[in-house]
Scaffold this active site. Structure first.
Site, PDB file in Angstrom:
ATOM      1  N   ASP A   8     -21.637  17.450 -25.139  1.00 40.33           N
ATOM      2  CA  ASP A   8     -20.233  17.121 -24.915  1.00 40.33           C
ATOM      3  C   ASP A   8     -20.035  15.729 -24.322  1.00 40.33           C
ATOM      4  O   ASP A   8     -19.032  15.458 -23.680  1.00 40.33           O
ATOM      5  CB  ASP A   8     -19.561  18.184 -24.047  1.00 40.33           C
ATOM      6  CG  ASP A   8     -20.217  18.296 -22.672  1.00 40.33           C
ATOM      7  OD1 ASP A   8     -21.297  17.702 -22.483  1.00 40.33           O
ATOM      8  OD2 ASP A   8     -19.641  18.969 -21.802  1.00 40.33           O
ATOM      9  N   GLU A  15       1.226   6.526  12.270  1.00 36.87           N
ATOM     10  CA  GLU A  15      -0.083   6.104  12.763  1.00 36.87           C
ATOM     11  C   GLU A  15      -0.111   4.621  13.142  1.00 36.87           C
ATOM     12  O   GLU A  15      -0.613   4.251  14.181  1.00 36.87           O
ATOM     13  CB  GLU A  15      -1.122   6.375  11.664  1.00 36.87           C
ATOM     14  CG  GLU A  15      -2.533   6.271  12.132  1.00 36.87           C
ATOM     15  CD  GLU A  15      -3.022   7.567  12.778  1.00 36.87           C
ATOM     16  OE1 GLU A  15      -4.185   7.869  12.603  1.00 36.87           O
ATOM     17  OE2 GLU A  15      -2.243   8.249  13.457  1.00 36.87           O
ATOM     18  N   ASP A  16       0.450   3.796  12.294  1.00 36.58           N
ATOM     19  CA  ASP A  16       0.222   2.360  12.411  1.00 36.58           C
ATOM     20  C   ASP A  16       1.394   1.550  12.961  1.00 36.58           C
ATOM     21  O   ASP A  16       1.282   0.350  13.114  1.00 36.58           O
ATOM     22  CB  ASP A  16      -0.132   1.770  11.031  1.00 36.58           C
ATOM     23  CG  ASP A  16      -1.425   2.352  10.496  1.00 36.58           C
ATOM     24  OD1 ASP A  16      -2.173   2.931  11.296  1.00 36.58           O
ATOM     25  OD2 ASP A  16      -1.672   2.233   9.289  1.00 36.58           O
ATOM     26  N   HIS A  39       0.847  -1.199   0.000  1.00 39.45           N
ATOM     27  CA  HIS A  39       0.000   0.000   0.000  1.00 39.45           C
ATOM     28  C   HIS A  39       0.884   1.252   0.000  1.00 39.45           C
ATOM     29  O   HIS A  39       0.682   2.170  -0.793  1.00 39.45           O
ATOM     30  CB  HIS A  39      -0.924  -0.015   1.215  1.00 39.45           C
ATOM     31  CG  HIS A  39      -1.607   1.292   1.483  1.00 39.45           C
ATOM     32  ND1 HIS A  39      -2.487   1.870   0.591  1.00 39.45           N
ATOM     33  CD2 HIS A  39      -1.519   2.159   2.529  1.00 39.45           C
ATOM     34  CE1 HIS A  39      -2.917   3.024   1.089  1.00 39.45           C
ATOM     35  NE2 HIS A  39      -2.332   3.227   2.259  1.00 39.45           N
TER      36      HIS A  39
HETATM   37 MN    MN Z   1      -2.699   4.770   3.884  1.00 39.17          MN
END
Ligand code: MN
Length: 493
Positions: free
Chosen positions: A274, A78-79, A50
């Site tokens: 369009d 964060e993780d 990721h």
């Molecule tokens: Mn992320």
């Protein structure tokens, strides 16, 4: 194998960067790999993939090395166990600042309350106001436009891998994407990304409508493409005769914008001129006007459909000439004309300026870059006068506003310097009048504390409490001021 993936990433992008800059990217990838080792996403992918995908999205936008490093590290604070000070030590203040910015933005979440399109008119206006406040907060909290770009790259991959998530989580991400990310991408001039966001979210949030649009539009699109191919052939010959180097593409609108237009045009697809357009891309600005002249010489334009967005760019910086003509056999064709640079800018918006800034051939003078970013600021109704690039990159449209949350997650828009008392009055007059204390981010706070962007504020109410005269010394809003004056007995100006 993640390591193999990084090799591919390196093969693809390394040459675009100076060696010392690429070292930073390499170092970030290594740290992200170690920090996320043993972590997996809901779909079973190693988490590092990721991070790498986010880095790839940013490298595709041709952003600077610091931003790519920040993209690789965006979930690390964060993780994982890694502390933000370590990022600062290892990668310097720029990368650390970007990573911290992204971590802060993760706090902004909206919950989907009911289907937006099916909402009653008044509810809809309420919702729209809420979304607008969220968008403002998003910009206010980002401070640097690159923080937003990292968050966009992150969201794009999350939307592309939505399948594995739980239904409520999917819904939340899709709603945020549609109501916050896509409009901000549009304001930043990134129409490619915006279209991508809208279609990914549209498909998930409104599957019936998505199917309906597909069914209705696919045959119509293929018919018009056939026709425009004939128009292209004729036009191409004329442009070659006139010695104008050019390229002509045929482009269909994206699903979500077709859907919105259908709603405005009584669901009559023949009214969407369009739906598919010819796009003529030339080298020079003069050629744009020459091409327009040639087109109008052969085919009669529709009144009121000639738009000169070159002389008068859209607020988000978009530039092009548009015309709608009665072309071969008197049938309607929409034609857009622009230079290569305008074409690139229309796709990548604010991100395009790194392409011109760091690309091997610098096609844009530094001054132009600032003009573009100023254009953006003007759109936000706050003309700032950036004197350096770093200044211009700062998103300070909202530097005099702050955005704080109620415990339920609603956002309140307050002036900078506002206190819990101001907040309390914004929620309700009675709450202000009986305000006895505040809890900011879970901690007991004083009533005169200065609130910060993103704070979660809870007001403690005591029915016996009443406004105090000394509150007037620190409240910031007119609302609070006038209410306090009303309540304080014997108050003299
Ligand atoms: Mn992320």
């Amino acid at each position: 194998m993640p390591i193999l993936t990084f090799q591919k990433f390196e093969e693809r992008f390394k040459d675009h960067y100076p060696e010392d800059k690429w070292k930073l990217v390499e170092k970030a990838a290594k740290l992200a790999f170690e920090a996320h080792s043993g972590q997996f996403r809901k779909n079973g992918q190693p988490y590092f993939e990721h991070a790498l995908k986010v880095g790839t999205n940013l490298a595709q936008m041709e952003l600077d090395a610091e931003t790519i490093a920040a993209g690789l590290l965006h979930d690390v604070v964060e993780d994982t166990e890694l502390h933000k000070n370590q990022i600062r030590k290892k990668f310097g203040p720029k990368v650390a600042h970007l990573v911290e910015g992204v971590t802060k933005l993760d706090k902004i979440k909206i919950e989907r309350k009911f289907p937006f399109f099916r909402a009653k008119k008044q509810k809809l206006e309420d919702l729209e106001r809420q979304f607008e406040t969220f968008r403002k907060m998003f910009l206010a909290m980002s401070k640097d436009v690159r923080v937003i770009l990292v968050k966009m790259a992150d969201r794009l991959h999350n939307m592309e891998t939505l399948e594995a998530l739980s239904a409520p989580k999917k819904e939340q991400l899709a709603q945020e994407t549609l109501e916050i990310y896509a409009p901000i991408a549009y304001r930043l001039g990134m129409s490619g990304l915006r279209a991508h966001f809208e279609d990914l979210a549209f498909r998930y949030l409104y599957p019936r409508e998505y199917q309906w649009v597909n069914k209705l539009a696919i045959p119509e699109i293929s018919q018009r493409e056939k026709y425009l191919k004939q128009v292209r052939k004729v036009l191409g010959k004329e442009l070659t005769k006139a010695k104008i180097p050019h390229q002509i593409d045929i482009r269909a609108k994206h699903w979500y914008s077709i859907y919105q237009k259908l709603l405005r045009k009584n669901k009559d697809i023949s009214q969407i001129y369009d739906l598919v357009a010819l796009r003529v891309v030339v080298k020079k600005v003069e050629d744009c006007y020459n091409v327009l002249g040639i087109i109008h010489k052969f085919w009669t334009p529709l009144i009121g459909r000639i738009k000169d967005y070159i002389a008068l760019p859209k607020p988000n910086g978009y530039q092009s000439l548009h015309t709608t003509v009665f072309a071969l056999r008197g049938k309607i064709a929409e034609i857009q004309i622009r230079t290569e640079k305008m074409n690139y800018q229309a796709e990548f918006g604010v991100a395009a300026h790194w392409h011109y800034a760091e690309g091997k051939k610098s096609r844009l003078m530094p001054k132009d870059k600032l003009v573009w970013l100023k254009e953006l600021a003007r759109f936000q109704k706050r003309i700032s006068d950036p004197t350096s690039l770093d200044e211009a990159l700062k998103l300070d449209f909202f530097k005099d506003r702050i955005f704080v949350f109620t415990p339920k997650g609603d956002v309140k828009d307050l002036p900078a310097g506002a206190t819990p008392i101001d907040f309390a009055y914004t929620v309700h007059t009675d709450i202000g009048n009986h305000c006895a204390g505040s809890i900011v981010n879970g901690k007991m706070g004083k009533l005169d504390v200065l609130l910060q962007n993103g704070d979660v504020v809870r007001i403690i109410i005591n029915p016996k409490a009443s406004p105090k005269q000394d509150w007037l010394q620190f409240v910031k809003t007119q609302l609070a001021r006038s209410q306090i004056k009303k309540c304080v007995k014997n108050y003299n100006e």
